[in-house]
Write a protein that holds these residues in place. Structure first.
Motif, short mmCIF file in Angstrom:
data_model
loop_
_atom_site.label_atom_id
_atom_site.label_comp_id
_atom_site.label_asym_id
_atom_site.label_seq_id
_atom_site.Cartn_x
_atom_site.Cartn_y
_atom_site.Cartn_z
N TYR A 169 -34.20 60.42 33.81
CA TYR A 169 -32.90 59.86 33.43
C TYR A 169 -31.77 60.43 34.29
CZ TYR A 169 -28.87 58.54 30.62
OH TYR A 169 -27.68 58.02 30.21
N ASP A 170 -31.79 61.73 34.50
CA ASP A 170 -30.73 62.36 35.31
C ASP A 170 -30.76 61.85 36.75
OD1 ASP A 170 -29.92 63.82 33.13
OD2 ASP A 170 -30.95 65.66 33.72
N GLN A 171 -31.96 61.66 37.30
CA GLN A 171 -32.07 61.18 38.67
C GLN A 171 -31.46 59.78 38.83
OE1 GLN A 171 -33.45 62.51 41.66
NE2 GLN A 171 -33.24 64.44 40.54
N LEU A 172 -31.56 58.97 37.79
CA LEU A 172 -30.97 57.64 37.84
C LEU A 172 -29.46 57.67 37.61
CD1 LEU A 172 -33.55 55.55 35.79
CD2 LEU A 172 -32.94 55.14 38.16
N THR A 173 -29.03 58.46 36.65
CA THR A 173 -27.64 58.36 36.20
C THR A 173 -26.66 59.25 36.95
OG1 THR A 173 -28.07 59.98 34.43
CG2 THR A 173 -28.35 57.64 33.89
N GLN A 174 -27.11 60.38 37.44
CA GLN A 174 -26.16 61.27 38.13
C GLN A 174 -25.52 60.61 39.35
OE1 GLN A 174 -28.31 64.96 38.69
NE2 GLN A 174 -27.96 65.62 36.58
N SER A 183 -34.13 54.53 31.57
CA SER A 183 -33.44 53.27 31.76
C SER A 183 -31.94 53.54 31.91
CB SER A 183 -33.70 52.37 30.53
OG SER A 183 -32.92 51.20 30.55
N SER A 184 -31.32 52.86 32.86
CA SER A 184 -29.88 53.05 33.08
C SER A 184 -29.23 51.70 33.41
CB SER A 184 -29.66 54.03 34.24
OG SER A 184 -28.30 54.13 34.56
N PRO A 185 -28.09 51.41 32.71
CA PRO A 185 -27.38 52.23 31.73
C PRO A 185 -28.12 52.30 30.41
CG PRO A 185 -26.34 50.10 31.88
CD PRO A 185 -27.39 50.12 32.94
N SER A 186 -27.79 53.31 29.62
CA SER A 186 -28.45 53.51 28.34
C SER A 186 -27.39 53.81 27.26
CB SER A 186 -29.46 54.66 28.46
OG SER A 186 -30.21 54.80 27.26
#
Length: 471
Positions: A147-152, A174-177
């Protein structure tokens, strides 16, 4: 009795019979259909008087119900992170339920038929049974990494990690979440937010895969007379039969600087023209057969909503050529992409993915455990080994390669004139029994110049690097 009264009486009798028939059909044959419908909120009002079971991963509690001094229960999500929203889903007396909270509702509230033996005494005494607990297969640390790899970086997309030998889902980001706590207060904002945060983008959204689909095209080719040393066109462009449409290699380059290349070179450099040629030679029926063997076009019953993906209609050679490089009507989810890599890693055997690991009673005694199941044999072991070697070569030619032992394939998928591509990375680590599928939508932060190697590969590698194994 006059005629009008007789007609009215007869009409009333007919209406009564119709009503009785309808009630009988609903009560006898449609109970599950209506009771389990997520729009039916009656069952979710019951949560306020039921010790609803937990959803947990290993030692981490993801969802729980606690009672106040009046015995009224409320649902909460202790990890308090958007990383888990698309997995647990939400539970609301106003908006119903989603994902595991919906699919496992009868388990969690203790009313599922499979729990009759465990709740026998409650049935005798008439007391409300406690809910059972649902343990998921996900590794909490790996889930947060994904999740962090996608959202950061601010990406929209998804990342899935699977255990190839069993089908266990190890991560599903999943992003956005959204954070499922206080869903009622967030509802209006989530409805207006761009990117559809309430959707599980890892399982419910299918996108054109681009060049990662060349794994399937290659599988079909290897089973139809081709081998890693077979020669294919390396030309910078190829004209689709019966059209004026030309498909080109990345940046319009000649593949490896040569007009004729081996399949190994074509795969490692992801040369479109070579795969258009091979795909058209193999044909639509074979391409479709191998796509289905790898799970494209099939939904998975994992406890959260999934989409089937599609290979589309291929009525002529031109459409076959486009489909061979994962364009035209081809689509898949991040879950299916991870499953494609996992199938190669598992010697060509595709395992059914699963998210629910165990069901336990309120005192944590095990009721049942999910057993791994084979879904299909996509290719034999020799072909899987050949694909693995080709994916090793691809990884060595991918941006950011650092001497790792991963086998991979990248993809850059067009999906509209002037729009940045969706970019993909699928890979597996044969030493630690893990495969990943990553998609970043609309080029991430690199726009139209984005490639899977630049944007998605670092995410996939970070997930693989972080996995400790031992699940």
């Amino acid at each position: 009795m006059n005629k009008s009264i007789r007609v009215t009486a007869l009409f009333s009798i007919i209406l009564t019979i119709i009503l009785l028939i309808n009630l009988t059909v609903v009560q006898a044959f449609s109970v599950d259909k209506y009771a389990d419908n997520p729009k039916n909120q009656r069952g979710f009002y019951d949560m306020q008087t039921i010790a609803r079971g937990q959803i947990f991963a290993g030692g981490t509690v993801l969802a729980q119900s606690t009672a106040n001094e009046d015995g009224i229960y409320s649902r909460s999500y202790p990890v308090d992170s958007p990383a888990w929203g698309p997995v647990t889903g939400y539970l609301s007396t106003q908006y119903g339920a989603s994902q595991l909270e919906a699919s496992q509702n009868n388990i969690l509230n203790g009313t599922d038929d499979s729990l009759i033996t465990n709740n026998f005494m409650d049935l005798i005494t008439g007391e409300q049974p406690d809910g059972a607990n649902v343990e998921v297969t996900i590794d909490p640390q790996l889930q947060q990494v994904a999740y962090d790899q996608l959202t950061q970086p601010g990406y929209e997309g998804a990342a899935v990690a699977l255990q190839p030998s069993t089908g266990k889902i190890l991560a599903m980001a999943s992003s956005p979440s959204y954070n499922p706590n206080n869903i009622d207060d967030q509802w209006a904002q989530l409805q207006e937010q761009e990117g559809n945060p309430l959707l599980n983008h890892a399982t419910q959204e299918t996108l054109p895969p681009g060049s990662i689909f060349k794994i399937i095209t290659t599988a079909a080719g290897l089973n139809n007379g081709y081998n890693p040393d077979s020669t294919l066109t390396g030309a910078s462009e190829i004209t689709l039969p019966g059209t004026n449409t030309q498909l080109t290699n990345y940046a319009g380059q000649v593949c490896g600087g040569s007009q004729q290349v081996t399949l190994t070179t074509a795969f490692s450099l992801s040369c479109n023209t070579a795969f258009v040629e091979m795909g058209m030679d193999v044909g639509a029926d074979e391409l479709r057969s191998y796509a289905e063997g790898f799970g494209i076009g099939q939904e998975s019953n994992i406890g959260v909503e999934t989409a089937a993906g599609n290979i589309g209609e291929m009525p002529d050679d031109a459409s076959v050529g486009q489909s061979s490089i994962g364009q035209r009507d081809v689509s898949m989810s991040a879950l299916q992409a991870a499953g494609m890599a996992a199938t190669v890693a598992n010697g060509g055997v595709r395992m059914e993915p699963y998210l629910v690991n165990r069901i336990t009673d309120s005192t944590m005694n095990e009721i049942r455990t999910t057993s791994p199941k084979e879904a299909s044999t996509a290719v034999d072991e020799d072909v899987a080994n050949a694909l693995t070697d080709l994916m090793y070569a691809s990884e060595r030619n991918t941006s950011g390669y650092n001497g790792n032992s991963y086998a991979s394939k990248t993809g850059t998928a067009e999906h509209g004139d002037g729009l940045p591509p969706h970019v993909w990375y699928v890979a597996f680590d044969p030493d630690r029994d893990i495969a990943v599928g990553v998609v970043v939508k609309n080029g991430g932060n690199l726009g139209e110049s984005a490639t899977g190697g630049q944007v998605s590969a670092p995410i996939g590698r970070a997930i693989l690097d972080s996995y400790g194994g031992g699940q």
